[in-house]
Design an enzyme around this catalytic site. Structure first.
Site, PDB file in Angstrom:
ATOM      1  N   LEU A   2     112.481  89.918  47.675  1.00 56.60           N
ATOM      2  CA  LEU A   2     112.279  88.909  46.789  1.00 56.60           C
ATOM      3  C   LEU A   2     111.581  88.314  46.427  1.00 56.60           C
ATOM      4  N   ASN A   3     110.457  87.665  47.285  1.00 58.21           N
ATOM      5  CA  ASN A   3     109.026  86.270  47.594  1.00 58.21           C
ATOM      6  C   ASN A   3     108.379  87.796  46.874  1.00 58.21           C
ATOM      7  N   LYS A  36     114.074  96.827  67.311  1.00 64.25           N
ATOM      8  CA  LYS A  36     114.817  96.085  67.231  1.00 64.25           C
ATOM      9  C   LYS A  36     116.235  96.376  67.580  1.00 64.25           C
ATOM     10  N   VAL A  55     114.052  87.465  54.830  1.00 64.95           N
ATOM     11  CA  VAL A  55     114.387  85.782  54.404  1.00 64.95           C
ATOM     12  C   VAL A  55     113.452  86.151  53.459  1.00 64.95           C
ATOM     13  N   THR A  84     117.001  91.474  63.137  1.00 63.69           N
ATOM     14  CA  THR A  84     117.600  92.582  61.784  1.00 63.69           C
ATOM     15  C   THR A  84     119.095  92.613  61.287  1.00 63.69           C
ATOM     16  N   ARG A  89     109.498 104.956  50.842  1.00 65.41           N
ATOM     17  CA  ARG A  89     111.023 105.383  51.946  1.00 65.41           C
ATOM     18  C   ARG A  89     111.949 105.954  51.920  1.00 65.41           C
ATOM     19  N   ARG A  92      98.852  88.168  64.107  1.00 69.04           N
ATOM     20  CA  ARG A  92      99.397  88.461  62.206  1.00 69.04           C
ATOM     21  C   ARG A  92      98.258  87.772  61.662  1.00 69.04           C
ATOM     22  N   TYR A 110     109.719 100.237  63.243  1.00 68.60           N
ATOM     23  CA  TYR A 110     110.116  98.631  63.593  1.00 68.60           C
ATOM     24  C   TYR A 110     111.444  98.058  63.516  1.00 68.60           C
ATOM     25  N   HIS A 111     112.095  98.473  63.188  1.00 70.07           N
ATOM     26  CA  HIS A 111     113.534  98.423  63.070  1.00 70.07           C
ATOM     27  C   HIS A 111     114.137  99.182  64.482  1.00 70.07           C
ATOM     28  N   SER A 158     113.697 101.842  60.183  1.00 70.18           N
ATOM     29  CA  SER A 158     112.227 102.326  60.631  1.00 70.18           C
ATOM     30  C   SER A 158     111.611 102.369  61.914  1.00 70.18           C
ATOM     31  N   ASN A 162     103.965  96.879  71.397  1.00 73.36           N
ATOM     32  CA  ASN A 162     103.929  95.438  71.212  1.00 73.36           C
ATOM     33  C   ASN A 162     105.188  94.724  71.456  1.00 73.36           C
TER      34      ASN A 162
HETATM   35  P1  NAD Z   1     105.572  86.662  61.314  1.00 71.05           P
HETATM   36  O1  NAD Z   1     105.144  88.005  61.575  1.00 71.05           O
HETATM   37  O2  NAD Z   1     105.166  86.217  60.145  1.00 71.05           O
HETATM   38  O3  NAD Z   1     104.906  86.199  62.917  1.00 71.05           O
HETATM   39  C1  NAD Z   1     105.378  86.618  64.284  1.00 71.05           C
HETATM   40  C2  NAD Z   1     104.743  85.890  64.912  1.00 71.05           C
HETATM   41  O4  NAD Z   1     104.212  86.252  66.394  1.00 71.05           O
HETATM   42  C3  NAD Z   1     103.295  86.145  64.785  1.00 71.05           C
HETATM   43  O5  NAD Z   1     102.219  84.787  64.581  1.00 71.05           O
HETATM   44  C4  NAD Z   1     102.583  86.543  65.714  1.00 71.05           C
HETATM   45  O6  NAD Z   1     101.025  86.461  65.327  1.00 71.05           O
HETATM   46  C5  NAD Z   1     103.586  86.772  66.811  1.00 71.05           C
HETATM   47  N1  NAD Z   1     103.104  87.894  67.975  1.00 71.05           N
HETATM   48  C6  NAD Z   1     103.498  88.817  67.257  1.00 71.05           C
HETATM   49  N2  NAD Z   1     103.294  89.639  68.644  1.00 71.05           N
HETATM   50  C7  NAD Z   1     103.237  89.217  69.565  1.00 71.05           C
HETATM   51  C8  NAD Z   1     102.321  89.459  70.855  1.00 71.05           C
HETATM   52  N3  NAD Z   1     102.263  90.207  71.743  1.00 71.05           N
HETATM   53  N4  NAD Z   1     101.866  88.067  71.516  1.00 71.05           N
HETATM   54  C9  NAD Z   1     102.496  86.478  71.375  1.00 71.05           C
HETATM   55  N5  NAD Z   1     102.579  86.224  69.988  1.00 71.05           N
HETATM   56  C10 NAD Z   1     102.652  87.507  68.875  1.00 71.05           C
HETATM   57  O7  NAD Z   1     106.871  87.321  61.432  1.00 71.05           O
HETATM   58  P2  NAD Z   1     108.069  87.054  61.171  1.00 71.05           P
HETATM   59  O8  NAD Z   1     108.238  87.087  59.375  1.00 71.05           O
HETATM   60  O9  NAD Z   1     108.554  85.215  61.026  1.00 71.05           O
HETATM   61  O10 NAD Z   1     109.709  86.903  61.275  1.00 71.05           O
HETATM   62  C11 NAD Z   1     109.510  86.194  62.611  1.00 71.05           C
HETATM   63  C12 NAD Z   1     110.718  87.265  63.187  1.00 71.05           C
HETATM   64  O11 NAD Z   1     112.062  87.514  62.523  1.00 71.05           O
HETATM   65  C13 NAD Z   1     110.411  88.605  64.105  1.00 71.05           C
HETATM   66  O12 NAD Z   1     110.863  89.273  64.616  1.00 71.05           O
HETATM   67  C14 NAD Z   1     111.264  89.783  63.176  1.00 71.05           C
HETATM   68  O13 NAD Z   1     111.571  90.556  63.322  1.00 71.05           O
HETATM   69  C15 NAD Z   1     112.285  89.003  62.681  1.00 71.05           C
HETATM   70  N6  NAD Z   1     113.127  88.834  60.843  1.00 71.05           N
HETATM   71  C16 NAD Z   1     111.850  88.223  59.241  1.00 71.05           C
HETATM   72  C17 NAD Z   1     112.839  88.119  58.962  1.00 71.05           C
HETATM   73  C18 NAD Z   1     111.604  87.930  57.291  1.00 71.05           C
HETATM   74  O14 NAD Z   1     111.782  88.674  56.787  1.00 71.05           O
HETATM   75  N7  NAD Z   1     110.397  87.817  57.107  1.00 71.05           N
HETATM   76  C19 NAD Z   1     113.723  88.512  58.837  1.00 71.05           C
HETATM   77  C20 NAD Z   1     114.779  89.287  59.865  1.00 71.05           C
HETATM   78  C21 NAD Z   1     113.954  89.266  60.949  1.00 71.05           C
HETATM   79  N1  USQ Z   2     111.500  97.489  48.005  1.00 70.51           N
HETATM   80  C1  USQ Z   2     111.327  97.621  46.086  1.00 70.51           C
HETATM   81  N2  USQ Z   2     110.416  96.432  45.878  1.00 70.51           N
HETATM   82  C2  USQ Z   2     109.035  96.283  46.612  1.00 70.51           C
HETATM   83  C3  USQ Z   2     109.750  95.883  47.898  1.00 70.51           C
HETATM   84  C4  USQ Z   2     111.130  96.572  48.709  1.00 70.51           C
HETATM   85  O1  USQ Z   2     112.628  97.602  46.439  1.00 70.51           O
HETATM   86  O2  USQ Z   2     108.064  95.777  46.034  1.00 70.51           O
HETATM   87  C5  USQ Z   2     113.064  97.674  48.169  1.00 70.51           C
HETATM   88  C6  USQ Z   2     113.100  98.255  49.690  1.00 70.51           C
HETATM   89  O3  USQ Z   2     112.185  99.611  49.914  1.00 70.51           O
HETATM   90  C7  USQ Z   2     114.097  98.055  50.604  1.00 70.51           C
HETATM   91  C8  USQ Z   2     114.562  96.751  49.961  1.00 70.51           C
HETATM   92  O4  USQ Z   2     113.550  96.167  48.572  1.00 70.51           O
HETATM   93  O5  USQ Z   2     115.276  98.973  50.399  1.00 70.51           O
HETATM   94  C9  USQ Z   2     114.143  95.845  51.566  1.00 70.51           C
HETATM   95  O6  USQ Z   2     112.670  95.619  51.458  1.00 70.51           O
HETATM   96  P1  USQ Z   2     112.133  94.690  52.204  1.00 70.51           P
HETATM   97  O7  USQ Z   2     110.762  95.136  52.278  1.00 70.51           O
HETATM   98  O8  USQ Z   2     112.238  93.280  51.387  1.00 70.51           O
HETATM   99  O9  USQ Z   2     112.837  94.461  53.349  1.00 70.51           O
HETATM  100  P2  USQ Z   2     112.911  95.375  55.015  1.00 70.51           P
HETATM  101  O10 USQ Z   2     111.759  96.311  55.090  1.00 70.51           O
HETATM  102  O11 USQ Z   2     114.135  95.700  55.053  1.00 70.51           O
HETATM  103  O12 USQ Z   2     112.248  94.037  56.126  1.00 70.51           O
HETATM  104  C10 USQ Z   2     112.764  93.163  55.774  1.00 70.51           C
HETATM  105  C11 USQ Z   2     111.067  92.030  57.449  1.00 70.51           C
HETATM  106  C12 USQ Z   2     111.943  92.108  59.095  1.00 70.51           C
HETATM  107  C13 USQ Z   2     113.272  92.204  58.151  1.00 70.51           C
HETATM  108  C14 USQ Z   2     114.070  92.884  57.665  1.00 70.51           C
HETATM  109  C15 USQ Z   2     115.746  92.494  57.586  1.00 70.51           C
HETATM  110  O13 USQ Z   2     110.305  92.730  57.293  1.00 70.51           O
HETATM  111  O14 USQ Z   2     111.283  91.939  59.614  1.00 70.51           O
HETATM  112  O15 USQ Z   2     114.350  93.245  60.123  1.00 70.51           O
HETATM  113  O16 USQ Z   2     113.775  92.297  55.761  1.00 70.51           O
HETATM  114  S1  USQ Z   2     116.650  93.748  56.907  1.00 70.51           S
HETATM  115  O17 USQ Z   2     116.248  94.560  55.660  1.00 70.51           O
HETATM  116  O18 USQ Z   2     118.005  93.165  56.962  1.00 70.51           O
HETATM  117  O19 USQ Z   2     116.855  94.365  58.234  1.00 70.51           O
END
Ligand code: NAD
Ligand code: USQ
Length: 416
Positions: free
Chosen positions: A247-248, A193, A219, A145, A330, A35, A189-190, A187, A119
């Site tokens: 939101l952040n 999952k 989050v 997710t 998107r 990351r 990414y999704h 996506s 990955n």
């Molecule tokens: P992040 O990218 O900040 O953290 C992921 C960590 O995993 C990083 O430190 C990265 O270096 C490490 N990593 C990735 N691939 C690796 C590999 N091959 N080997 C070892 N380390 C590896 O992400 P996050 O926001 O902390 O999210 C963590 C998990 O939670 C993710 O799986 C994400 O899908 C899930 N998630 C996050 C959110 C969100 O809003 N941040 C929401 C829903 C689910």
């Molecule tokens: N969005 C905006 N403006 C912005 C950013 C995003 O309108 O500046 C919209 C996007 O189009 C989307 C929604 O807000 O409709 C959410 O986007 P996001 O980037 O906040 O969230 P998302 O891409 O879904 O991904 C994040 C995390 C991912 C996690 C997922 C949970 O990066 O790791 O799995 O939230 S969930 O959305 O419930 O699938």
């Protein structure tokens, strides 16, 4: 309990590692720091000044007297080292955060799509097969997710926790079955999952691996009771167009007077959870694993749902910053409803942090304190779901540069 936190240097993993350590568990972080490497690739930094992992761990020892171990290992490519690690440590539990987690980054290019699949799928499968090969009977908690369900698939019916009851018509009448909720990823990414879910079902049935899959919403927030104990423990805050979540991002934009970047009409409804609740949920999940032979246990790790434009309106009304409706980069439903069941965590004692409690205090505080670190050129989301959806630059010139952040006023990287 000895807990391995895979991805323990990340946004969710770092505060979880500290929380579990603070609660008396022995924690070892496994991370390849990919990351941090992606930040360098994207030429962007966390809004908060995160410290090198070695320093983070030294400071945690200073403030808490507790040690957290660190193993730098690529879970996707270093299988033999993973096997050796599990054999040596014999953990009681493994929390798996270690995946490429940004939807926009996963759609950025052919290379990033391939990287995300390689990955994430290899990491999850290496972990499962290494647990089996070493006979490690650890409870596995994975961060999945809400996006595996998709949005709007079942109209306004509440999204169940993982499994859907269906009726299968047969000549002798309907059979009732529980199946994994149909996957509807939005996506690449999704998509990873949803593939994880199938791997979990297989390994739970075939090898009796005990798996909990947490379908987490978006989050928000930054700090927890542990990360505030020293500035050098500060958590990551992503604000850029690829990694910043909605939101952040709005809170950071409000802090610098940048118009709030709503995609399209902002009709998308999403589920949210505060980072402080994320870490609590992990502990609850670790304390309540399924039995060997059970199907994967699924919890929806969310506390509230909001429409994006309502969030923008709320932040705008609190701060006076205006809302900008940008073309949506998107492919997603223009409007969707979302009702999510989260009975399991509530029944196990989760007391949610709500938006109304935490919105301004923590995030605007953090965003305001570190606003001079913002690189304005990184705010707009540029990764598009299909070619032809690129955002034209002339549209963006309508977004005025916040006066306090004119280039000459911003500090250089060495002054930060
Ligand atoms: P992040 O990218 O900040 O953290 C992921 C960590 O995993 C990083 O430190 C990265 O270096 C490490 N990593 C990735 N691939 C690796 C590999 N091959 N080997 C070892 N380390 C590896 O992400 P996050 O926001 O902390 O999210 C963590 C998990 O939670 C993710 O799986 C994400 O899908 C899930 N998630 C996050 C959110 C969100 O809003 N941040 C929401 C829903 C689910
Ligand atoms: N969005 C905006 N403006 C912005 C950013 C995003 O309108 O500046 C919209 C996007 O189009 C989307 C929604 O807000 O409709 C959410 O986007 P996001 O980037 O906040 O969230 P998302 O891409 O879904 O991904 C994040 C995390 C991912 C996690 C997922 C949970 O990066 O790791 O799995 O939230 S969930 O959305 O419930 O699938």
């Amino acid at each position: 309990m000895h807990v391995l936190v895979l991805g323990g240097d990340g946004f969710c993993g770092w505060p979880t590692a500290l929380y579990l350590s603070d609660r008396g568990h022995d924690v070892t972080i496994v991370d390849n720091l990919s990351r941090r490497a992606i930040d360098i690739e994207l030429e962007v930094e966390s809004l908060t000044p995160i410290r090198p992992i070695g320093e983070r761990l030294r400071v945690w020892h200073e403030v808490s007297g507790r040690e957290i171990g660190l193993v730098r290992l690529d879970l996707a490519t270093e299988y033999d080292r993973l096997v050796a690690l599990l054999s040596a440590l014999r953990p009681d539990a493994v929390v798996h955060f270690a995946e490429q987690r940004a939807a926009p980054y996963s759609m950025r290019s052919t290379q990033s799509k391939r990287y995300t699949i390689d990955n994430n799928v290899r990491t999850t499968h290496n972990l499962l097969s290494a647990l089996v090969a070493t006979g490690t009977d650890a409870a596995l908690v994975h961060l999945g997710t809400m996006g595996v369900y998709g949005y709007g698939w079942s109209g306004s019916a509440p999204i169940p926790e993982g499994y859907l009851t269906v009726k299968v018509p047969t000549p002798d009448g309907d059979l009732e079955r529980e199946i994994l909720h149909p996957a509807n990823p939005g996506s690449v990414y999704h998509l990873t999952k949803t593939l994880d879910q199938l791997m979990f079902s297989f390994y739970a049935a075939n090898d009796q691996v005990r798996i909990t899959d947490l379908h987490q919403g978006i989050v928000w927030g930054t700090q927890t009771a542990q990360t505030v104990r020293d500035e050098r423990l500060i958590n990551r805050f992503d604000y850029d167009g690829d990694y910043g979540t909605v939101l952040n991002r709005f809170l950071m934009q409000a802090a610098i007077g940048h118009p709030l970047t709503v995609h399209g009409t902002g009709g998308q409804t999403r589920a949210f959870i505060h980072i402080r609740d994320t870490v609590r949920c992990i502990e609850i999940a670790l304390a309540n694993p399924p039995a060997a032979g059970d199907r994967p246990m699924v919890f929806n790790q969310v506390t509230e749902s909001h429409r994006v434009r309502d969030l923008a309106k709320l932040v705008s009304s609190l701060t006076g910053v205006r809302v900008a409706n940008l073309p949506n980069p998107r492919r997603e439903a223009v409007e969707n409803d979302l009702v999510v069941r989260n009975d399991r965590f509530l029944a196990l004692g989760l007391e949610p942090t709500t938006l109304s409690e935490g919105l301004l205090d923590e995030c605007t505080g953090i965003a305001g304190r570190y606003r001079s670190r913002v690189d304005l050129s990184k705010i707009i989301a540029r990764s598009v779901w299909r070619s032809g959806m690129e955002i034209a630059d002339d549209l963006l010139t309508e977004l005025p540069t916040p006066p306090a952040l004119q280039p000459q006023a911003a500090p250089g990287p060495h002054e930060r």
